[in-house]
Design an enzyme around this catalytic site. Sequence first.
Site, PDB file in Angstrom:
ATOM      1  N   ASP A  30       0.838  -1.203   0.000  1.00 32.78           N
ATOM      2  CA  ASP A  30       0.000   0.000   0.000  1.00 32.78           C
ATOM      3  C   ASP A  30       0.868   1.247   0.000  1.00 32.78           C
ATOM      4  O   ASP A  30       1.908   1.297   0.666  1.00 32.78           O
ATOM      5  CB  ASP A  30      -0.883   0.041   1.245  1.00 32.78           C
ATOM      6  CG  ASP A  30      -2.161  -0.766   1.087  1.00 32.78           C
ATOM      7  OD1 ASP A  30      -2.156  -1.720   0.267  1.00 32.78           O
ATOM      8  OD2 ASP A  30      -3.144  -0.470   1.787  1.00 32.78           O
ATOM      9  N   CYS A  55      -8.409   5.103   0.597  1.00 32.33           N
ATOM     10  CA  CYS A  55      -9.151   5.132   1.859  1.00 32.33           C
ATOM     11  C   CYS A  55      -8.410   5.968   2.889  1.00 32.33           C
ATOM     12  O   CYS A  55      -7.194   6.134   2.804  1.00 32.33           O
ATOM     13  CB  CYS A  55      -9.308   3.720   2.420  1.00 32.33           C
ATOM     14  SG  CYS A  55     -10.115   2.535   1.319  1.00 32.33           S
ATOM     15  N   TYR A  95      -8.361 -14.340   4.648  1.00 29.44           N
ATOM     16  CA  TYR A  95      -7.357 -14.344   5.712  1.00 29.44           C
ATOM     17  C   TYR A  95      -7.983 -14.155   7.093  1.00 29.44           C
ATOM     18  O   TYR A  95      -7.284 -13.992   8.085  1.00 29.44           O
ATOM     19  CB  TYR A  95      -6.273 -13.284   5.464  1.00 29.44           C
ATOM     20  CG  TYR A  95      -6.801 -11.974   4.935  1.00 29.44           C
ATOM     21  CD1 TYR A  95      -7.222 -10.972   5.789  1.00 29.44           C
ATOM     22  CD2 TYR A  95      -6.881 -11.756   3.563  1.00 29.44           C
ATOM     23  CE1 TYR A  95      -7.709  -9.781   5.307  1.00 29.44           C
ATOM     24  CE2 TYR A  95      -7.372 -10.562   3.068  1.00 29.44           C
ATOM     25  CZ  TYR A  95      -7.787  -9.580   3.938  1.00 29.44           C
ATOM     26  OH  TYR A  95      -8.281  -8.399   3.446  1.00 29.44           O
ATOM     27  N   ASN A 106     -18.074  12.494   2.070  1.00 26.30           N
ATOM     28  CA  ASN A 106     -17.741  13.640   1.221  1.00 26.30           C
ATOM     29  C   ASN A 106     -17.825  14.883   2.085  1.00 26.30           C
ATOM     30  O   ASN A 106     -18.728  14.995   2.935  1.00 26.30           O
ATOM     31  CB  ASN A 106     -18.740  13.815   0.072  1.00 26.30           C
ATOM     32  CG  ASN A 106     -18.451  12.912  -1.111  1.00 26.30           C
ATOM     33  OD1 ASN A 106     -17.411  12.267  -1.184  1.00 26.30           O
ATOM     34  ND2 ASN A 106     -19.386  12.847  -2.046  1.00 26.30           N
ATOM     35  N   HIS A 158     -17.283   9.567  -1.254  1.00 23.06           N
ATOM     36  CA  HIS A 158     -16.268   8.938  -2.096  1.00 23.06           C
ATOM     37  C   HIS A 158     -14.945   8.663  -1.379  1.00 23.06           C
ATOM     38  O   HIS A 158     -13.985   8.230  -2.008  1.00 23.06           O
ATOM     39  CB  HIS A 158     -16.011   9.814  -3.329  1.00 23.06           C
ATOM     40  CG  HIS A 158     -17.169   9.843  -4.275  1.00 23.06           C
ATOM     41  ND1 HIS A 158     -18.239  10.688  -4.109  1.00 23.06           N
ATOM     42  CD2 HIS A 158     -17.434   9.112  -5.389  1.00 23.06           C
ATOM     43  CE1 HIS A 158     -19.121  10.498  -5.083  1.00 23.06           C
ATOM     44  NE2 HIS A 158     -18.648   9.552  -5.867  1.00 23.06           N
ATOM     45  N   GLU A 196      -3.950   0.529  -2.203  1.00 19.96           N
ATOM     46  CA  GLU A 196      -3.248  -0.659  -2.673  1.00 19.96           C
ATOM     47  C   GLU A 196      -2.593  -0.402  -4.025  1.00 19.96           C
ATOM     48  O   GLU A 196      -3.170   0.252  -4.896  1.00 19.96           O
ATOM     49  CB  GLU A 196      -4.210  -1.842  -2.829  1.00 19.96           C
ATOM     50  CG  GLU A 196      -5.034  -2.171  -1.600  1.00 19.96           C
ATOM     51  CD  GLU A 196      -6.397  -1.510  -1.600  1.00 19.96           C
ATOM     52  OE1 GLU A 196      -7.266  -1.967  -0.827  1.00 19.96           O
ATOM     53  OE2 GLU A 196      -6.589  -0.527  -2.360  1.00 19.96           O
TER      54      GLU A 196
END
Length: 237
Positions: A30, A55, A95, A106, A158, A196
Site C-alpha cells: 500500500d 481510503c 485471511y 464527502n 467517495h 493498494e
Amino acid sequence: MTKIFEAVTSLREGNFVLIHDDDNREDEVDMVISSSHITPEHVSTMRKDAGGLICTAVSKEISTKLGLPFIYDVLNIFGTANKTISLINQNSSPYGDKPSFSITLNHVNTYTGITDNDRALTISSLANICSELDTDTDLVDQQRIIEKFQTSFRTPGHVPILIASKGLLNERKGHTEMSIFLTKIANMTNVTTICEMLDSHNYKALSYKDAVDYSKEKNLVIIEAKELIAYAKSYGN
C-alpha cells in the site's frame, strides 16, 4: 530500526511510504501518506501509480470520539430485518479478518466528491478535525469539534473510512493498523490515507519486487510488516 526511522521521517515530511504486509495475508503493498499532508497531487499519484481503493484510516480512539461505526456492525443491525444482508455479512475474508471499513464521506463543499480536488478536501478536512481532537481540550471544546464534524460531511461519499483495531498490531496486522502505528510512533495525528498498489499488466496486486523497483525510482521508503510487528512488540503495542 533504520527503515522504521526513515518511514517515520518520510511521513513527517509529507512523503509517501510503501508498506508490504505478510506474504500469507494479503501480500499487497500500500501507498501510505499522512492525511494531514494530503493534496490533490497526492490523490492523483495514488490513483495513477497505485490504482487501488483510496481510503482514509483513523485510530479506534478517534472513531469513538466521532461516533464512527464499523460498517460490519451497521449491517449486522440492519441484517436483523434483511436476510440477504444478514447472510452476506457473515462471509469473512480469506485471511479471516473482519473488515476495517466504516462509512464513506464527502465534505459538504465538494461537488461530486470523486475528483482529486474533492477527495483531497474531504481527507484534509477530516484530518484537521482529528488533529483538533488530539489536542488537550475540555469537554465543551470536544463537543464543538464533534459537532463541526457532523455538519462538515455527508454520507455516503467517495472517501471510505477505515478504523484501526484498538490494539493495533497486537489485534490485527492489516495496512490500516500498520499505517496508524507509524503515525503513533511518529507522534503525529493518527490519520492516514492508503491505497493498494496494483499491476495493470497481470491485473493482480503489484509484486513486492516491482514495488521495491518503484520505491527506488521515486526515492520512497518501503517497509515490511515483519519489521513493524517486531518493533511494535518492543514498543509495547
